[in-house]
Design a protein around this motif. Structure first.
Motif, PDB file in Angstrom:
ATOM      1  N   ALA A  71      35.025  48.544 -41.633  1.00  0.00           N
ATOM      2  CA  ALA A  71      33.998  47.507 -41.840  1.00  0.00           C
ATOM      3  C   ALA A  71      33.308  47.128 -40.538  1.00  0.00           C
ATOM      4  O   ALA A  71      32.099  46.855 -40.514  1.00  0.00           O
ATOM      5  N   ASP A 127      29.542  49.380 -56.184  1.00  0.00           N
ATOM      6  CA  ASP A 127      28.329  49.610 -55.399  1.00  0.00           C
ATOM      7  C   ASP A 127      27.718  50.967 -55.733  1.00  0.00           C
ATOM      8  O   ASP A 127      26.500  51.122 -55.821  1.00  0.00           O
ATOM      9  N   ILE A 162      30.349  49.284 -39.868  1.00  0.00           N
ATOM     10  CA  ILE A 162      29.320  49.342 -40.913  1.00  0.00           C
ATOM     11  C   ILE A 162      28.356  48.176 -40.722  1.00  0.00           C
ATOM     12  O   ILE A 162      28.797  47.022 -40.599  1.00  0.00           O
ATOM     13  N   PRO A 163      27.038  48.410 -40.680  1.00  0.00           N
ATOM     14  CA  PRO A 163      26.090  47.321 -40.417  1.00  0.00           C
ATOM     15  C   PRO A 163      26.241  46.099 -41.331  1.00  0.00           C
ATOM     16  O   PRO A 163      26.081  44.970 -40.865  1.00  0.00           O
ATOM     17  N   VAL A 164      26.548  46.294 -42.618  1.00  0.00           N
ATOM     18  CA  VAL A 164      26.689  45.127 -43.505  1.00  0.00           C
ATOM     19  C   VAL A 164      28.069  44.472 -43.394  1.00  0.00           C
ATOM     20  O   VAL A 164      28.359  43.493 -44.078  1.00  0.00           O
ATOM     21  N   ARG A 165      28.920  45.029 -42.518  1.00  0.00           N
ATOM     22  CA  ARG A 165      30.218  44.437 -42.150  1.00  0.00           C
ATOM     23  C   ARG A 165      31.194  44.296 -43.319  1.00  0.00           C
ATOM     24  O   ARG A 165      31.965  43.347 -43.401  1.00  0.00           O
ATOM     25  N   ARG A 166      31.168  45.251 -44.203  1.00  0.00           N
ATOM     26  CA  ARG A 166      32.187  45.327 -45.256  1.00  0.00           C
ATOM     27  C   ARG A 166      32.300  46.761 -45.700  1.00  0.00           C
ATOM     28  O   ARG A 166      31.392  47.571 -45.481  1.00  0.00           O
ATOM     29  N   GLY A 171      32.648  49.500 -48.880  1.00  0.00           N
ATOM     30  CA  GLY A 171      32.050  49.549 -50.210  1.00  0.00           C
ATOM     31  C   GLY A 171      33.081  49.447 -51.315  1.00  0.00           C
ATOM     32  O   GLY A 171      34.273  49.703 -51.124  1.00  0.00           O
ATOM     33  N   GLY A 218      26.213  51.217 -46.595  1.00  0.00           N
ATOM     34  CA  GLY A 218      26.129  49.966 -45.852  1.00  0.00           C
ATOM     35  C   GLY A 218      25.292  50.027 -44.588  1.00  0.00           C
ATOM     36  O   GLY A 218      25.307  49.107 -43.777  1.00  0.00           O
ATOM     37  N   GLY A 219      24.551  51.118 -44.423  1.00  0.00           N
ATOM     38  CA  GLY A 219      23.696  51.265 -43.253  1.00  0.00           C
ATOM     39  C   GLY A 219      23.105  52.656 -43.205  1.00  0.00           C
ATOM     40  O   GLY A 219      23.452  53.517 -44.022  1.00  0.00           O
TER      41      GLY A 219
END
Length: 251
Positions: free
Chosen positions: A209, A222, A212-216, A218, A247-248
């Motif tokens: 995480a 998703d 990963i840019p969205v910080r989580r 998957g 996520g990126g």
């Protein structure tokens, strides 16, 4: 006449495949839930039926042509002509190249690529007759290269070329083909990878995480959300694409 709303999802006993099967059932598809052992599909089928949907358990080795023909035929007989196919079935046999056996290579390539080929060849007959079809193939960010996965990476990169060629060949019949390339998704498969590396799964997820840019990490849902769109009638002008659900951005 409206096309038949029947989908087949391979590798649907658990993880991403199960999530996609459930989502397509929510979308109004009758779903053929296919996995290597029919009995293993019962939880996914029960979840779909419990929510008011229609599902059928199918057992087949997707790399075996006779079993594929029988399973698709059963789905067509009991649910109706399949117009949506999700090629999700996959296995891991990770190892560095100098330790990888021929069996490690053959098993992974057979399940992913031969399996997708056999399933698609069988289902496209029904799609062509219906004048409508949606093929969704599961690739992976590993297609871009990943240490210890020369077999899996080759298979997932192959899935992208397979998808683009299907889009070219089948478009005139009202059939689209697209690939979803997930990044780190929390499943039994990623848990097994952590165990193989002797890393605590929670720590493994935290480490993933952080990068990963969205910080989580998957979730299977998703991926299922993207599959839902690609299986829909309104996605008809999207074909031959690889959509990274990671996520990126990916290189």
């Amino acid at each position: 006449m409206a096309p038949s709303r029947v989908a087949i999802v391979t590798g649907a006993a658990r993880g991403i495949g199960a999530a996609i099967a459930k989502r397509l059932a929510q979308d109004g598809f009758a779903v053929g839930v296919l996995d290597l052992v029919e009995d293993n599909c019962k939880d996914t089928v029960a979840a779909i039926q419990g929510a008011g949907g229609k599902a059928l358990a199918l057992g087949a080795d997707v790399s075996n042509a006779e079993q594929v023909t029988a399973a698709v035929g059963k789905a067509a007989d009991e649910l109706g002509p399949p117009t949506v196919l999700v090629n999700n079935a996959g296995i891991l046999r990770d190892n560095l190249i100098f330790k990888m056996t021929e069996d490690d290579w053959d098993l992974v390539l057979n399940v992913h690529l031969r399996g997708a080929f056999l399933m698609t060849r069988e289902v496209q007959k029904y799609q062509t007759e219906q004048g409508f079809g949606r093929i969704v193939n599961l690739s992976s960010t590993s297609a871009l290269g990943n240490r210890g996965q020369v077999n899996y990476s080759a298979a997932k990169a192959g899935m992208q070329g397979f998808t683009k060629t299907l889009a070219i060949e089948l478009g005139k019949f009202g059939i689209t083909a697209n690939a979803i390339a997930p990044g780190f998704i929390e499943t039994d498969m990623t848990a097994a990878t952590a165990a193989r590396m002797n890393v605590d799964f929670e720590q493994f997820k935290e480490g993933a995480a952080a990068a990963i840019p969205v910080r989580r990490v998957g979730q299977p849902e998703d991926v299922a959300a993207v599959a839902s769109f690609l299986a829909s009638e309104e996605s008809g002008f999207v074909s031959g694409q690889v959509i990274y659900v990671a996520g990126g951005p990916q290189d």
